[in-house]
Write a protein that holds these residues in place. Structure first.
Motif, mmCIF file in Angstrom:
data_model
loop_
_atom_site.group_PDB
_atom_site.id
_atom_site.type_symbol
_atom_site.label_atom_id
_atom_site.label_comp_id
_atom_site.label_asym_id
_atom_site.label_seq_id
_atom_site.Cartn_x
_atom_site.Cartn_y
_atom_site.Cartn_z
ATOM 1 N N VAL A 4 0.852 -1.101 0.077
ATOM 2 C CA VAL A 4 0.046 0.030 0.054
ATOM 3 C C VAL A 4 0.893 1.456 -0.124
ATOM 4 C CG1 VAL A 4 -1.697 1.394 1.406
ATOM 5 C CG2 VAL A 4 -1.773 -1.168 1.269
ATOM 6 N N GLU A 5 0.626 1.994 -0.941
ATOM 7 C CA GLU A 5 1.258 3.414 -0.949
ATOM 8 C C GLU A 5 0.598 4.447 -0.153
ATOM 9 O OE1 GLU A 5 1.813 1.260 -5.083
ATOM 10 O OE2 GLU A 5 0.021 1.868 -3.812
ATOM 11 N N SER A 6 1.160 5.293 0.560
ATOM 12 C CA SER A 6 0.444 6.612 0.713
ATOM 13 C C SER A 6 1.581 7.803 0.725
ATOM 14 C CB SER A 6 0.369 6.384 2.284
ATOM 15 O OG SER A 6 1.345 6.205 3.057
ATOM 16 N N GLY A 7 0.870 8.960 0.909
ATOM 17 C CA GLY A 7 1.809 10.163 1.117
ATOM 18 C C GLY A 7 1.634 11.114 -0.439
ATOM 19 N N SER A 16 8.857 19.253 -1.696
ATOM 20 C CA SER A 16 9.010 18.142 -1.479
ATOM 21 C C SER A 16 8.114 17.200 -0.910
ATOM 22 C CB SER A 16 10.065 18.275 -0.248
ATOM 23 O OG SER A 16 11.133 18.866 -0.695
ATOM 24 N N LEU A 17 8.161 15.796 -1.112
ATOM 25 C CA LEU A 17 7.103 14.990 -0.707
ATOM 26 C C LEU A 17 7.821 13.607 -0.363
ATOM 27 C CD1 LEU A 17 3.949 14.615 -1.338
ATOM 28 C CD2 LEU A 17 4.834 13.720 -3.262
ATOM 29 N N ARG A 18 7.048 13.038 0.457
ATOM 30 C CA ARG A 18 7.776 11.765 0.856
ATOM 31 C C ARG A 18 6.649 10.606 0.655
ATOM 32 N NH1 ARG A 18 10.178 9.711 6.765
ATOM 33 N NH2 ARG A 18 7.992 9.483 7.173
ATOM 34 N N LEU A 19 6.963 9.602 0.085
ATOM 35 C CA LEU A 19 5.880 8.618 -0.142
ATOM 36 C C LEU A 19 6.215 7.520 0.563
ATOM 37 C CD1 LEU A 19 5.732 8.710 -4.297
ATOM 38 C CD2 LEU A 19 4.130 9.518 -2.447
ATOM 39 N N SER A 20 5.242 6.802 0.932
ATOM 40 C CA SER A 20 5.578 5.331 1.758
ATOM 41 C C SER A 20 5.259 4.204 1.253
ATOM 42 C CB SER A 20 5.003 5.767 3.315
ATOM 43 O OG SER A 20 5.471 6.914 3.967
ATOM 44 N N ALA A 91 2.706 12.213 -11.626
ATOM 45 C CA ALA A 91 2.192 10.875 -12.171
ATOM 46 C C ALA A 91 1.618 10.218 -10.990
ATOM 47 C CB ALA A 91 3.585 9.995 -12.439
ATOM 48 N N VAL A 92 1.145 8.879 -11.439
ATOM 49 C CA VAL A 92 0.713 7.934 -10.129
ATOM 50 C C VAL A 92 2.156 7.174 -9.774
ATOM 51 C CG1 VAL A 92 -0.791 6.106 -9.661
ATOM 52 C CG2 VAL A 92 -1.499 7.862 -11.093
ATOM 53 N N TYR A 93 2.344 7.111 -8.664
ATOM 54 C CA TYR A 93 3.552 6.424 -8.105
ATOM 55 C C TYR A 93 3.257 5.021 -7.746
ATOM 56 C CZ TYR A 93 6.508 10.458 -8.905
ATOM 57 O OH TYR A 93 7.108 11.411 -9.424
ATOM 58 N N PHE A 94 3.590 3.905 -7.962
ATOM 59 C CA PHE A 94 3.341 2.775 -7.436
ATOM 60 C C PHE A 94 4.637 2.071 -6.812
ATOM 61 C CE2 PHE A 94 -0.361 2.099 -9.959
ATOM 62 C CZ PHE A 94 -0.068 2.667 -10.992
ATOM 63 N N GLY A 118 -1.426 2.530 -6.226
ATOM 64 C CA GLY A 118 -0.763 3.801 -6.647
ATOM 65 C C GLY A 118 -0.989 4.916 -5.909
ATOM 66 N N ALA A 119 -0.400 6.075 -5.845
ATOM 67 C CA ALA A 119 -0.350 7.208 -5.100
ATOM 68 C C ALA A 119 -0.298 8.451 -6.242
ATOM 69 C CB ALA A 119 0.580 7.365 -4.033
ATOM 70 N N GLN A 120 -1.262 9.260 -6.268
ATOM 71 C CA GLN A 120 -1.306 10.335 -6.994
ATOM 72 C C GLN A 120 -0.409 11.422 -6.675
ATOM 73 O OE1 GLN A 120 -2.918 10.771 -10.239
ATOM 74 N NE2 GLN A 120 -1.508 12.390 -10.352
ATOM 75 N N VAL A 121 0.760 11.811 -7.447
ATOM 76 C CA VAL A 121 1.328 13.072 -7.084
ATOM 77 C C VAL A 121 1.149 14.196 -8.287
ATOM 78 C CG1 VAL A 121 3.645 14.062 -6.910
ATOM 79 C CG2 VAL A 121 3.118 11.781 -5.996
ATOM 80 N N THR A 122 0.563 15.351 -7.928
ATOM 81 C CA THR A 122 0.347 16.376 -8.777
ATOM 82 C C THR A 122 1.162 17.539 -8.570
ATOM 83 O OG1 THR A 122 -1.969 15.526 -8.677
ATOM 84 C CG2 THR A 122 -1.529 17.787 -9.413
ATOM 85 N N VAL A 123 1.751 18.132 -9.753
ATOM 86 C CA VAL A 123 2.675 19.194 -9.684
ATOM 87 C C VAL A 123 2.114 20.267 -10.348
ATOM 88 C CG1 VAL A 123 5.156 20.207 -9.827
ATOM 89 C CG2 VAL A 123 4.479 17.610 -9.261
ATOM 90 N N PRO A 124 1.414 21.269 -10.044
ATOM 91 C CA PRO A 124 0.660 21.996 -11.014
ATOM 92 C C PRO A 124 1.449 23.205 -11.587
ATOM 93 C CG PRO A 124 0.443 22.950 -8.601
ATOM 94 C CD PRO A 124 1.087 21.691 -8.653
#
Length: 125
Positions: A4-7, A16-20, A91-94, A118-124
């Motif tokens: 399971v992804e989160s973050g 910055s962002l940290r995915l788990s 992107a969607v991060y897996f 997957g976890a969505q990361v959006t950069v506007p």
């Protein structure tokens, strides 16, 4: 193994962002873990991987110097820290687990049998 992804979320360029990545009820200690991403209309690409021991890791050229992959000491979570985010990082991060415990030189998806949603990361803009 369920991972399971989160973050994920919306982050301004330069932020910055940290995915788990975790496997609830299981340890990731014996698994190699890869982080992949897929943007709309593009193929899934490997961003980084880490071996089960944590002693080996690899990064895509597009993120080198901005991304760090790591494991927690409890063996339950693998993190992907992304700094200086760019629009191209959206992107969607897996995350995915690889039972042999490696961090393959080849960046293909084949070694990875267990994938998260997957976890969505959006950069506007």
């Amino acid at each position: 193994l369920q991972v399971v992804e989160s973050g994920g979320g919306l982050v301004q360029p330069g932020g910055s962002l940290r995915l788990s990545c975790a496997a609830p009820g299981f340890s990731l200690d014996y698994y190699g873990v890869g982080w992949f991403r897929q943007a709309p209309g593009k193929e899934r690409e490997r961003v980084s991987c880490i071996s089960s021991s944590g002693g080996s890791n690899r990064y895509a050229d597009s993120v080198k110097g901005r991304v760090t992959i790591s494991r927690d000491s409890a063996g339950t979570t693998v993190y992907l820290q992304i700094n200086s985010l760019k629009r191209g990082d959206a992107a969607v991060y897996f995350c995915a687990a690889e039972v042999l415990g490696g961090c393959p030189r080849s960046s293909t998806i084949q070694p990875y049998a267990d994938w998260g949603q997957g976890a969505q990361v959006t950069v506007p803009s």
